[in-house]
Design a protein around this motif. Sequence first.
Motif, mmCIF file in Angstrom:
data_model
loop_
_atom_site.group_PDB
_atom_site.id
_atom_site.type_symbol
_atom_site.label_atom_id
_atom_site.label_comp_id
_atom_site.label_asym_id
_atom_site.label_seq_id
_atom_site.Cartn_x
_atom_site.Cartn_y
_atom_site.Cartn_z
ATOM 1 N N GLU A 153 -8.713 7.722 6.232
ATOM 2 C CA GLU A 153 -7.098 8.188 6.026
ATOM 3 C C GLU A 153 -6.770 7.090 7.509
ATOM 4 O O GLU A 153 -5.949 7.197 7.543
ATOM 5 C CB GLU A 153 -7.758 9.011 7.180
ATOM 6 C CG GLU A 153 -7.457 10.463 5.931
ATOM 7 C CD GLU A 153 -7.974 12.007 6.057
ATOM 8 O OE1 GLU A 153 -7.131 12.334 7.171
ATOM 9 O OE2 GLU A 153 -7.967 12.219 5.316
ATOM 10 N N TRP A 203 -8.279 1.411 -1.615
ATOM 11 C CA TRP A 203 -7.231 1.625 -0.513
ATOM 12 C C TRP A 203 -8.142 3.212 -0.247
ATOM 13 O O TRP A 203 -7.840 4.047 0.464
ATOM 14 C CB TRP A 203 -6.296 2.877 -1.465
ATOM 15 C CG TRP A 203 -5.367 3.168 -0.880
ATOM 16 C CD1 TRP A 203 -4.832 4.563 -0.923
ATOM 17 C CD2 TRP A 203 -4.078 3.515 0.683
ATOM 18 N NE1 TRP A 203 -3.888 5.504 -0.431
ATOM 19 C CE2 TRP A 203 -3.418 3.789 0.823
ATOM 20 C CE3 TRP A 203 -4.599 2.423 1.562
ATOM 21 C CZ2 TRP A 203 -2.385 4.798 1.530
ATOM 22 C CZ3 TRP A 203 -2.750 2.408 2.232
ATOM 23 C CH2 TRP A 203 -2.473 3.220 2.506
ATOM 24 N N ASP A 204 -9.393 4.433 -1.239
ATOM 25 C CA ASP A 204 -9.310 4.988 -0.209
ATOM 26 C C ASP A 204 -11.261 4.887 0.343
ATOM 27 O O ASP A 204 -11.434 4.981 1.598
ATOM 28 C CB ASP A 204 -10.646 6.212 -1.646
ATOM 29 C CG ASP A 204 -9.375 6.232 -2.737
ATOM 30 O OD1 ASP A 204 -8.544 6.943 -2.229
ATOM 31 O OD2 ASP A 204 -8.921 6.931 -4.035
ATOM 32 N N ARG A 248 -7.260 4.352 9.024
ATOM 33 C CA ARG A 248 -6.206 2.719 8.785
ATOM 34 C C ARG A 248 -5.285 2.851 7.392
ATOM 35 O O ARG A 248 -4.278 2.109 7.285
ATOM 36 C CB ARG A 248 -7.335 1.961 7.679
ATOM 37 C CG ARG A 248 -7.352 0.710 7.358
ATOM 38 C CD ARG A 248 -7.174 0.212 8.896
ATOM 39 N NE ARG A 248 -6.548 -1.560 8.756
ATOM 40 C CZ ARG A 248 -5.567 -1.797 9.285
ATOM 41 N NH1 ARG A 248 -5.512 -1.269 9.782
ATOM 42 N NH2 ARG A 248 -4.882 -3.407 9.086
ATOM 43 N N GLN A 249 -5.507 3.549 6.391
ATOM 44 C CA GLN A 249 -4.058 4.938 5.381
ATOM 45 C C GLN A 249 -3.079 4.438 6.484
ATOM 46 O O GLN A 249 -1.805 4.530 6.303
ATOM 47 C CB GLN A 249 -4.971 5.630 4.720
ATOM 48 C CG GLN A 249 -6.134 5.009 3.804
ATOM 49 C CD GLN A 249 -6.491 6.173 2.632
ATOM 50 O OE1 GLN A 249 -5.815 7.890 3.375
ATOM 51 N NE2 GLN A 249 -6.926 6.399 1.142
ATOM 52 N N MET A 284 -10.261 2.739 2.282
ATOM 53 C CA MET A 284 -10.478 2.107 4.084
ATOM 54 C C MET A 284 -10.442 3.565 4.736
ATOM 55 O O MET A 284 -10.496 3.371 6.207
ATOM 56 C CB MET A 284 -8.169 1.738 3.314
ATOM 57 C CG MET A 284 -8.276 0.093 2.800
ATOM 58 S SD MET A 284 -6.509 -0.082 3.021
ATOM 59 C CE MET A 284 -6.123 -1.180 1.787
ATOM 60 N N ARG A 302 0.737 6.400 -6.688
ATOM 61 C CA ARG A 302 -1.131 7.656 -6.671
ATOM 62 C C ARG A 302 -0.526 7.838 -8.224
ATOM 63 O O ARG A 302 -1.725 7.633 -9.310
ATOM 64 C CB ARG A 302 -1.020 7.117 -6.070
ATOM 65 C CG ARG A 302 -2.895 7.400 -6.800
ATOM 66 C CD ARG A 302 -3.754 8.227 -5.726
ATOM 67 N NE ARG A 302 -4.987 8.183 -5.315
ATOM 68 C CZ ARG A 302 -6.369 7.885 -4.816
ATOM 69 N NH1 ARG A 302 -5.976 7.567 -2.956
ATOM 70 N NH2 ARG A 302 -7.618 7.537 -5.148
ATOM 71 N N TYR A 351 -1.405 1.521 7.453
ATOM 72 C CA TYR A 351 -0.618 1.106 6.940
ATOM 73 C C TYR A 351 1.149 1.787 6.124
ATOM 74 O O TYR A 351 2.015 1.986 6.407
ATOM 75 C CB TYR A 351 -1.019 0.834 5.043
ATOM 76 C CG TYR A 351 -2.353 -0.289 5.118
ATOM 77 C CD1 TYR A 351 -1.550 -1.330 5.571
ATOM 78 C CD2 TYR A 351 -3.089 0.134 5.309
ATOM 79 C CE1 TYR A 351 -2.472 -2.915 4.945
ATOM 80 C CE2 TYR A 351 -4.699 -1.707 4.936
ATOM 81 C CZ TYR A 351 -3.463 -2.605 5.560
ATOM 82 O OH TYR A 351 -4.241 -4.066 4.575
ATOM 83 N N LEU A 352 0.708 2.630 5.989
ATOM 84 C CA LEU A 352 1.787 3.976 6.010
ATOM 85 C C LEU A 352 2.818 3.887 7.028
ATOM 86 O O LEU A 352 4.387 3.792 7.047
ATOM 87 C CB LEU A 352 1.386 5.024 4.808
ATOM 88 C CG LEU A 352 0.619 5.564 4.108
ATOM 89 C CD1 LEU A 352 -0.200 6.514 3.898
ATOM 90 C CD2 LEU A 352 1.421 4.747 2.751
ATOM 91 N N TRP A 356 1.256 -1.028 -0.002
ATOM 92 C CA TRP A 356 0.304 0.183 -0.261
ATOM 93 C C TRP A 356 1.001 0.969 0.066
ATOM 94 O O TRP A 356 0.525 1.905 -0.431
ATOM 95 C CB TRP A 356 -1.180 0.192 1.520
ATOM 96 C CG TRP A 356 -1.649 -1.064 0.936
ATOM 97 C CD1 TRP A 356 -2.495 -2.048 1.915
ATOM 98 C CD2 TRP A 356 -3.106 -1.385 -0.205
ATOM 99 N NE1 TRP A 356 -3.495 -2.801 1.352
ATOM 100 C CE2 TRP A 356 -3.371 -1.494 -0.107
ATOM 101 C CE3 TRP A 356 -3.264 0.256 -1.512
ATOM 102 C CZ2 TRP A 356 -4.913 -2.262 -0.964
ATOM 103 C CZ3 TRP A 356 -4.873 -0.090 -1.598
ATOM 104 C CH2 TRP A 356 -5.417 -1.436 -2.035
ATOM 105 N N HIS A 357 1.300 1.094 0.581
ATOM 106 C CA HIS A 357 2.851 2.073 0.703
ATOM 107 C C HIS A 357 3.211 2.892 -0.830
ATOM 108 O O HIS A 357 3.256 3.800 -0.986
ATOM 109 C CB HIS A 357 4.289 2.297 1.647
ATOM 110 C CG HIS A 357 5.199 2.991 1.905
ATOM 111 N ND1 HIS A 357 6.059 2.907 0.951
ATOM 112 C CD2 HIS A 357 5.373 4.085 3.311
ATOM 113 C CE1 HIS A 357 6.350 4.817 1.447
ATOM 114 N NE2 HIS A 357 6.107 5.060 2.092
ATOM 115 N N ASP A 362 0.581 4.718 -2.945
ATOM 116 C CA ASP A 362 0.496 5.654 -2.289
ATOM 117 C C ASP A 362 0.865 6.938 -2.680
ATOM 118 O O ASP A 362 0.648 7.291 -3.866
ATOM 119 C CB ASP A 362 -0.195 5.371 -0.921
ATOM 120 C CG ASP A 362 -1.056 6.799 -0.222
ATOM 121 O OD1 ASP A 362 -1.892 7.245 -0.684
ATOM 122 O OD2 ASP A 362 0.497 7.916 0.187
#
Length: 518
Positions: free
Chosen positions: A491, A486-487, A493-494, A489, A470, A497-498, A463-464, A467
């Motif tokens: 902010e 991704w969207d 949760r994102q 999920m 993108r 991940y990040l 996911w990194h 993102d």
Amino acid sequence: MAKPVLVPVLGDQLTRTLASLRGRAKDDTVTLMMEVWDEATYVLHHKQKIALVFSAMRHFAAELEDAGWQVDYVKLDDPDNSGSFTGEVARAIERHDPREIRVVEAGEFRVAQAMAEWPDKFACPVEILPDDRFIASISEFRDWAEDRKTLRMEHFYREMRRKTDLLMDGDEPEGGKWNYDHDNREPPKKGLFAPSRPLFEPDDITCEVIELVQDRFGDHFGNLDSFHWPVTRDEAEKAADAFFAERLPDFGQYQDAMMCGEDDLFHSMLSTSINLGLLDPLNLCQRAQEEYRKGNAPLNSVEGFIRQIIGWREYVRGFYWHFMPGLEETNELDATRDLPEFYWTGETGMRCLADCVRSTRDNAHAHHIQRLMVLGNFALIAGIDPRQVQDWFLVVYADAYDWVELPNVAAMALYADGGKLASKPYAASGNYINKMSDYCGECRYSVSKKTSEDACPFNALYWHFMDRNRVRLEANHRIGRIFATWDRMGEERQGEYLESAEKFLSSLQPASKGWARN
Ligand SMILES: Cc1cc2nc3c(=O)[nH]c(=O)nc-3n(C[C@H](O)[C@H](O)[C@H](O)COP(=O)(O)OP(=O)(O)OC[C@H]3O[C@@H](n4cnc5c(N)ncnc54)[C@H](O)[C@@H]3O)c2cc1C
Ligand code: SF4
């Protein structure tokens, strides 16, 4: 004798029917073979790779001599060895005073550039011949590529099928489909057993070379004591016979499977022999087709094998020459991270990567999916600098030559060319590796966990990667939809991940010494 023709034969031109030798009178020809320091060290090749090339060269020279050719063989430790092809050709001109030099074009851009200077450098005429061991010439690929918006292998492959008449039923593909890849994605079953490939015991020539390599290149990467590669045409033919008899039938369905400690599975392990010139790629495809026609192997396996050779192998070679120079510099995703130390040591808790590095160190080999979906995929999603990844792949594999390694790494695995070769990046989370291998069960990371300390690092890194790229990837219709997931999920949760990916990335140790280059 009248002035002879001098025929330099490079280390990956070990073919009796090489264009420069074909049709030549033996008593009018001096064949020149050269072990040179520049080639052995322009990157610090795996010890097995140097041993393989030198041993195969020495065996080939002996084979030519037995057949009545006059061979001038310069060994690495010849005290007057100048260390370069150009220097050695110059010395050979002094020794033999040839009336002409005939040589087959070099496979690698670097060597081709040096060779292009020979006509001006040397007093006698130099003829550089196309390498017709490939099915498509460099200019044929250029003509095919010239006016196309996209250069997809599949389209090129169909041209090669028509050209070679392999698996054709008149104008139509055998079985009605060009490509049976869909049937070739079987995960490994528990207890899957693949017959082992023949291992060739080093003879006196190989033992002498192994000693030389240990002595002169002992600090290079890789184990040498597990050297079992075919080094002659006869041995390579034996390896091919065993593949066709024992592994081709299952080659297709398990082509993408990976098993811990099982380094070959149903792969042919023939790339080293093909790339050296010991085996003829077209002949191998014809033999595979024969196995299908005799009912010994299914169409999906035979088509899959043939596609790798007249499709991918030919395509990447054409692609290389089409985009060189320049391909080695591409970095469309702006990846700048240093290659982690574990690519050299194998010391990582990620079991998939540790096993692929182990196989690479022990055998100077890893199979395609290990290269693409484990080693390449990690480098892609972790954002490793393509130059460092290219060097690594060029160093560590016994079949690695710039023309085949570079497009596979820069364009296929790393998407550094921005999509000229692949329609989308081969980026995957741990899910893919779990589905196609038995690696995850005993890994210290959990493939089902996403962001915790013990979560599989591939998951957050995936996911990194998406993102941070993108803007570059969103318009790609093959992966654009991923951003909707991704969207969804949200902010928080994102952010998890990040953060998890950032934490992992900052824990990576860059390589501590210059393993690839001095
Ligand atoms: C990142 C990456 C780097 C690679 N680097 C190299 C390299 O340096 N040298 C090399 O020969 N291959 C390279 N490959 C292609 C492929 O992985 C190897 O050719 C294959 O693993 C060799 O093992 P094998 O002979 O058992 O192949 P098999 O699986 O039995 O395939 C049969 C033959 O098809 C040919 N082939 C298959 N895939 C490719 C491909 N993508 N490109 C060119 N030829 C192919 C090879 O000649 C191979 O021997 C690379 C692939 C990737 C993804
Ligand atoms: S859990 Fe992740 S790191 Fe471990 S083997 Fe599976 S894919 Fe590799």
